[in-house]
Design a protein around this motif. Structure first.
Motif, PDB file in Angstrom:
ATOM      1  N   TYR A  80      -1.697  -6.937   1.874  1.00 35.55           N
ATOM      2  CA  TYR A  80      -1.501  -5.648   2.487  1.00 35.55           C
ATOM      3  C   TYR A  80      -1.943  -5.479   3.566  1.00 35.55           C
ATOM      4  N   VAL A  81      -2.060  -3.888   4.314  1.00 41.85           N
ATOM      5  CA  VAL A  81      -2.634  -3.545   5.369  1.00 41.85           C
ATOM      6  C   VAL A  81      -3.710  -2.550   5.078  1.00 41.85           C
ATOM      7  N   THR A  82      -5.024  -2.918   5.982  1.00 40.95           N
ATOM      8  CA  THR A  82      -6.393  -1.803   5.600  1.00 40.95           C
ATOM      9  C   THR A  82      -5.895  -1.363   6.405  1.00 40.95           C
ATOM     10  N   LEU A  83      -6.035   0.222   6.547  1.00 39.39           N
ATOM     11  CA  LEU A  83      -6.030   1.379   7.618  1.00 39.39           C
ATOM     12  C   LEU A  83      -7.722   1.570   7.971  1.00 39.39           C
ATOM     13  N   HIS A  84      -7.907   0.813   9.314  1.00 37.66           N
ATOM     14  CA  HIS A  84      -9.382   1.978   9.976  1.00 37.66           C
ATOM     15  C   HIS A  84      -9.481   3.139  10.584  1.00 37.66           C
ATOM     16  N   HIS A  85     -10.303   3.968  10.550  1.00 34.45           N
ATOM     17  CA  HIS A  85      -9.892   5.222  11.642  1.00 34.45           C
ATOM     18  C   HIS A  85     -11.679   5.372  12.203  1.00 34.45           C
ATOM     19  N   ALA A  86     -11.721   5.275  13.440  1.00 32.53           N
ATOM     20  CA  ALA A  86     -12.788   4.974  13.563  1.00 32.53           C
ATOM     21  C   ALA A  86     -13.818   4.278  12.611  1.00 32.53           C
ATOM     22  N   LEU A  95       2.417  -4.950   2.097  1.00 32.59           N
ATOM     23  CA  LEU A  95       3.293  -5.038   3.700  1.00 32.59           C
ATOM     24  C   LEU A  95       4.677  -4.538   3.193  1.00 32.59           C
ATOM     25  N   GLY A  96       4.861  -5.157   1.979  1.00 25.57           N
ATOM     26  CA  GLY A  96       6.509  -4.671   1.692  1.00 25.57           C
ATOM     27  C   GLY A  96       6.808  -3.711   1.588  1.00 25.57           C
ATOM     28  N   SER A  97       5.991  -2.756   1.033  1.00 29.01           N
ATOM     29  CA  SER A  97       6.845  -1.786   1.016  1.00 29.01           C
ATOM     30  C   SER A  97       6.616  -0.716   2.473  1.00 29.01           C
ATOM     31  N   LEU A  98       5.982  -0.903   3.481  1.00 27.90           N
ATOM     32  CA  LEU A  98       6.090  -1.217   4.728  1.00 27.90           C
ATOM     33  C   LEU A  98       7.296  -1.285   5.227  1.00 27.90           C
ATOM     34  N   PHE A  99       7.989  -2.446   5.267  1.00 26.64           N
ATOM     35  CA  PHE A  99       9.006  -3.626   5.239  1.00 26.64           C
ATOM     36  C   PHE A  99      10.284  -2.407   4.922  1.00 26.64           C
ATOM     37  N   LEU A 100      10.062  -1.715   3.651  1.00 30.40           N
ATOM     38  CA  LEU A 100      11.030  -1.152   3.502  1.00 30.40           C
ATOM     39  C   LEU A 100      11.193   0.205   4.118  1.00 30.40           C
ATOM     40  N   TRP A 101      10.195   1.027   4.228  1.00 31.23           N
ATOM     41  CA  TRP A 101      10.401   2.269   4.485  1.00 31.23           C
ATOM     42  C   TRP A 101      10.986   1.822   5.801  1.00 31.23           C
ATOM     43  N   ALA A 102      10.665   1.231   6.694  1.00 23.59           N
ATOM     44  CA  ALA A 102       9.943   0.565   8.050  1.00 23.59           C
ATOM     45  C   ALA A 102      11.916   0.604   8.061  1.00 23.59           C
ATOM     46  N   THR A 103      12.937  -0.478   7.318  1.00 21.03           N
ATOM     47  CA  THR A 103      14.421  -0.288   7.526  1.00 21.03           C
ATOM     48  C   THR A 103      15.291  -0.031   7.126  1.00 21.03           C
ATOM     49  N   GLY A 107      17.490   3.911   0.840  1.00 19.35           N
ATOM     50  CA  GLY A 107      19.107   4.437   0.150  1.00 19.35           C
ATOM     51  C   GLY A 107      19.522   3.368  -0.408  1.00 19.35           C
ATOM     52  N   HIS A 108      19.800   2.275   0.052  1.00 18.43           N
ATOM     53  CA  HIS A 108      20.619   1.058  -0.307  1.00 18.43           C
ATOM     54  C   HIS A 108      20.239   0.422  -1.380  1.00 18.43           C
ATOM     55  N   VAL A 109      18.981   0.627  -1.650  1.00 20.09           N
ATOM     56  CA  VAL A 109      18.134  -0.269  -3.327  1.00 20.09           C
ATOM     57  C   VAL A 109      18.687   0.878  -4.253  1.00 20.09           C
ATOM     58  N   SER A 110      18.230   2.533  -3.595  1.00 19.35           N
ATOM     59  CA  SER A 110      18.114   3.412  -4.835  1.00 19.35           C
ATOM     60  C   SER A 110      18.326   4.280  -4.038  1.00 19.35           C
ATOM     61  N   PRO A 111      19.211   5.685  -4.447  1.00 24.90           N
ATOM     62  CA  PRO A 111      18.349   6.941  -3.777  1.00 24.90           C
ATOM     63  C   PRO A 111      16.886   7.452  -4.127  1.00 24.90           C
ATOM     64  N   ASP A 112      16.467   7.228  -4.912  1.00 25.22           N
ATOM     65  CA  ASP A 112      15.185   6.981  -4.890  1.00 25.22           C
ATOM     66  C   ASP A 112      14.141   6.377  -4.367  1.00 25.22           C
ATOM     67  N   ALA A 113      14.309   4.855  -3.675  1.00 22.82           N
ATOM     68  CA  ALA A 113      13.831   3.930  -3.755  1.00 22.82           C
ATOM     69  C   ALA A 113      12.703   4.000  -2.633  1.00 22.82           C
ATOM     70  N   CYS A 114      13.050   5.104  -1.672  1.00 25.10           N
ATOM     71  CA  CYS A 114      11.848   5.322  -0.358  1.00 25.10           C
ATOM     72  C   CYS A 114      10.783   6.158  -1.000  1.00 25.10           C
ATOM     73  N   ARG A 115      10.583   6.931  -2.586  1.00 26.43           N
ATOM     74  CA  ARG A 115       9.460   7.851  -2.697  1.00 26.43           C
ATOM     75  C   ARG A 115       9.296   6.945  -4.258  1.00 26.43           C
ATOM     76  N   ARG A 116       9.677   5.604  -4.406  1.00 29.19           N
ATOM     77  CA  ARG A 116       8.916   4.399  -5.861  1.00 29.19           C
ATOM     78  C   ARG A 116       8.308   4.111  -5.302  1.00 29.19           C
ATOM     79  N   ASP A 117       7.282   4.499  -5.922  1.00 30.52           N
ATOM     80  CA  ASP A 117       5.719   3.550  -6.365  1.00 30.52           C
ATOM     81  C   ASP A 117       6.172   2.744  -7.013  1.00 30.52           C
ATOM     82  N   PRO A 118       5.464   1.452  -5.677  1.00 36.55           N
ATOM     83  CA  PRO A 118       6.058  -0.273  -6.179  1.00 36.55           C
ATOM     84  C   PRO A 118       5.695  -0.940  -7.475  1.00 36.55           C
TER      85      PRO A 118
END
Length: 126
Positions: A80-86, A95-103, A107-118
Motif C-alpha cells: 500500500y501507499v501512504t500519502l503525506h501532506h506537508a 497498490l492493487g486498487s491503484l492499478f485497477l483504477w489507473a488502467t 468496467g471490464h470486471v463489473s460495472p461497479d468495480a471502480c466503486r468497489r471497496d476491495p
C-alpha cells in the motif's frame, strides 16, 4: 490531537482526497507538498492493509483504529501507499486498487468495480 489517517477504499475517495489536498490531476504533487511511501510485501487487494498484522481499521469509516488486529496474518502486509501532506501522513491506499483504477479496467470486471471497496468481497459501495 493527531488527525486520523484515511484508508482510501474507492476511486471516488481518492478523487475527494486530491481535491482536499489541492493535488488536482496529481501532476507535480511535490509542488503541493505531497509525498508518498510504499509499504508491504504482498501484491493483493484482499483487505489486509494497511499493516494487516498490526492494526485494525474501522470498516465503516476507513480510519485506522489503532488497536491490535487479531487476524492471524503475520507477513501478509499487502503493498500500500501512504500519502503525506506537508510531511504528515494523511491517507493509505492499496497498490492493487491503484492499478485497477489507473488502467480503467473497472468496467471490464463489473460495472461497479471502480466503486468497489476491495475489502467487501466484491460488493459495490454506496
Amino acid at each position: 490531537m493527531t488527525e486520523p489517517i484515511l484508508r482510501i477504499r474507492t476511486r471516488e475517495e481518492l478523487i475527494a482526497l486530491a481535491r482536499d489536498l489541492a493535488a488536482g490531476d496529481w501532476h507535480e504533487p511535490d509542488e503541493q507538498e505531497i509525498t508518498a511511501t510504499v509499504h508491504g510485501v504482498h501484491f493483493d487487494t484482499a483487505g489486509f492493509w494497511p499493516l494487516g498484522d498490526v492494526t485494525m481499521v474501522d470498516g465503516d469509516t476507513g480510519v485506522m483504529a489503532g488497536i491490535p488486529d487479531p487476524r492471524p496474518t503475520p507477513g501478509h502486509a499487502e503493498i500500500y501507499v501512504t500519502l503525506h501532506h506537508a510531511g504528515k501522513p494523511v491517507a493509505h491506499v492499496n497498490l492493487g486498487s491503484l492499478f485497477l483504477w489507473a488502467t480503467s479496467l473497472c468496467g471490464h470486471v463489473s460495472p461497479d468495480a471502480c466503486r468497489r471497496d476491495p475489502d467487501s468481497g466484491g460488493q459495490a459501495d454506496g
